[in-house]
Enzyme design. Structure first.
Site, mmCIF file in Angstrom:
data_model
loop_
_atom_site.group_PDB
_atom_site.id
_atom_site.type_symbol
_atom_site.label_atom_id
_atom_site.label_comp_id
_atom_site.label_asym_id
_atom_site.label_seq_id
_atom_site.Cartn_x
_atom_site.Cartn_y
_atom_site.Cartn_z
ATOM 1 N N GLY A 60 0.779 -1.229 0.000
ATOM 2 C CA GLY A 60 0.000 0.000 0.000
ATOM 3 C C GLY A 60 0.809 1.276 0.000
ATOM 4 C CE1 TYR A 61 3.269 1.539 4.354
ATOM 5 C CE2 TYR A 61 5.459 0.624 4.071
ATOM 6 C CZ TYR A 61 4.369 0.887 4.873
ATOM 7 O OH TYR A 61 4.387 0.501 6.196
ATOM 8 C CB ALA A 62 4.331 5.308 -2.925
ATOM 9 N N GLY A 63 1.226 3.475 -3.722
ATOM 10 C CA GLY A 63 0.617 2.733 -4.812
ATOM 11 C C GLY A 63 1.492 1.624 -5.374
ATOM 12 N N GLY A 64 2.318 1.018 -4.527
ATOM 13 C CA GLY A 64 3.203 -0.061 -4.964
ATOM 14 C C GLY A 64 4.586 0.393 -5.367
#
Length: 342
Positions: A60-64
């Protein structure tokens, strides 16, 4: 660097681990996602040179983007390191792309290795609870990933203690891969885990890894009462941890005094305090600037005196909660005298 085993496993990890949450460029959380690939490589190389072998990210971090960037930085060292990633937060618009259903867990564990450019995940962590999915479904899916070799170890993050304990017991009863790790928030400004989670994890042999050990940077000492609300600082754009600000500043003032006597920084004192806790396997240190990482890495060389530890413990002692105060106050006096007060 110093090392330990992760919980009751044979997996050896560095006491400091590197968190790549800041990797990427995503306006959804611009105050956090702002590290370029070039700077990411510099930071990871610095961490590797310092002896860190444990790296943390999440789908979920920075859209992958975080997983992709971390995978690139570790491409030549994959067999030398332990990689942890997480699943549970929303990763797409469809209803199915969030939570801890069997479908989403299996889907997420297909996508994360692709982004990380790896064949397997060392530690797969359930990023949060899912109140809509039966616990047994989640745990069975997690176990299937271990059985098929896609995942080596499993853990949880941000769970309530009753659910974590119930899950661990279910895993043991069914012969499923048990949790060996709990990734939780723990700092001098937030000691809630000490009430119930720490005793449970010590009983179960589960190793704790810590996110936000500096309370989103507040315990680094860089914030003042005057600049706290400046729009260009991290807390202005990412402020999710609840604590009384004035109490926080008083704690930082004491940390600065302790740090001065050790020729250290307040951040190093905060990290060294956590490293003294037996339940803590590893502390995740992240950074958006290389000098922040360099400062944090020095924490493993800091040893706080018994007096300093007591000062910090006493200053930040959380209020005792029910039923703990009842249990302590109503312990049988004769038993306490005979067996020793605990």
């Amino acid at each position: 660097m110093k090392y330990t085993k992760l919980g009751n496993t044979g997996l050896i990890v560095s006491r400091l681990s590197f968190g790549s949450m800041t990797f990427g460029n995503d306006p959804s959380l611009a105050a956090v996602y702002k590290v370029t690939q070039e700077d990411a490589q510099t930071m990871v190389d610095k961490a590797l040179d310092a002896g860190i072998n444990f790296f943390d990210t999440a789908d979920g971090y920075a859209g992958g983007q975080s997983e992709i960037m971390l995978g690139k930085t570790l491409a030549k060292r994959r067999q030398d390191v332990v990689i942890a990633t997480k699943a549970g937060f929303r990763t797409g618009q469809p209803l199915t792309q969030a939570g801890l259903s069997r479908r989403h867990i299996l889907y997420s564990c297909e996508q994360s290795p692709k982004r990380l450019n790896t064949d397997y995940i060392d530690l797969y962590i359930l990023h949060k609870e899912d109140p809509y999915t039966p616990l047994e479904e989640t745990l069975e899916a997690l176990n299937s990933l271990v059985v098929t070799g896609k995942v080596r170890y499993v853990g949880f993050s941000n769970w309530t203690v009753w659910k974590a304990a119930l899950a661990w017991q279910m895993q043991r009863e069914r012969g499923w891969a048990p949790f060996c790790n709990g990734q939780l928030y723990y700092s001098l400004l937030g000691r809630d885990v000490e009430h119930d989670m720490v005793p449970f994890m010590q009983h179960a042999g589960i190793g704790m890894t810590i996110w936000s050990p500096l309370a989103s940077g507040f315990l680094s000492g860089k914030y003042t009462r005057e600049n706290l609300k400046d729009q260009d600082n991290r807390l202005a754009g990412f402020d999710i941890i609840p604590y009384d600000r004035e109490t926080g500043f008083k704690i930082v003032d004491v940390m600065k005094e302790i740090a001065a006597g050790l020729n250290a920084s307040p951040a190093q004192v905060a990290l060294a305090w956590l490293l003294s806790k037996p339940v803590v396997s590893s502390i995740i240190v992240g950074a958006s600037k290389i000098h922040q990482l360099e400062d944090n890495l020095k924490a493993v060389d800091i040893t706080l005196s018994a007096e300093a530890l007591k000062t910090l413990d006493d200053l930040t002692q959380p209020a005792i909660q029910y039923p703990h105060w009842f249990v302590q106050n109503m312990a049988d006096p004769l038993h306490k005298e005979t067996l020793g007060a605990r």
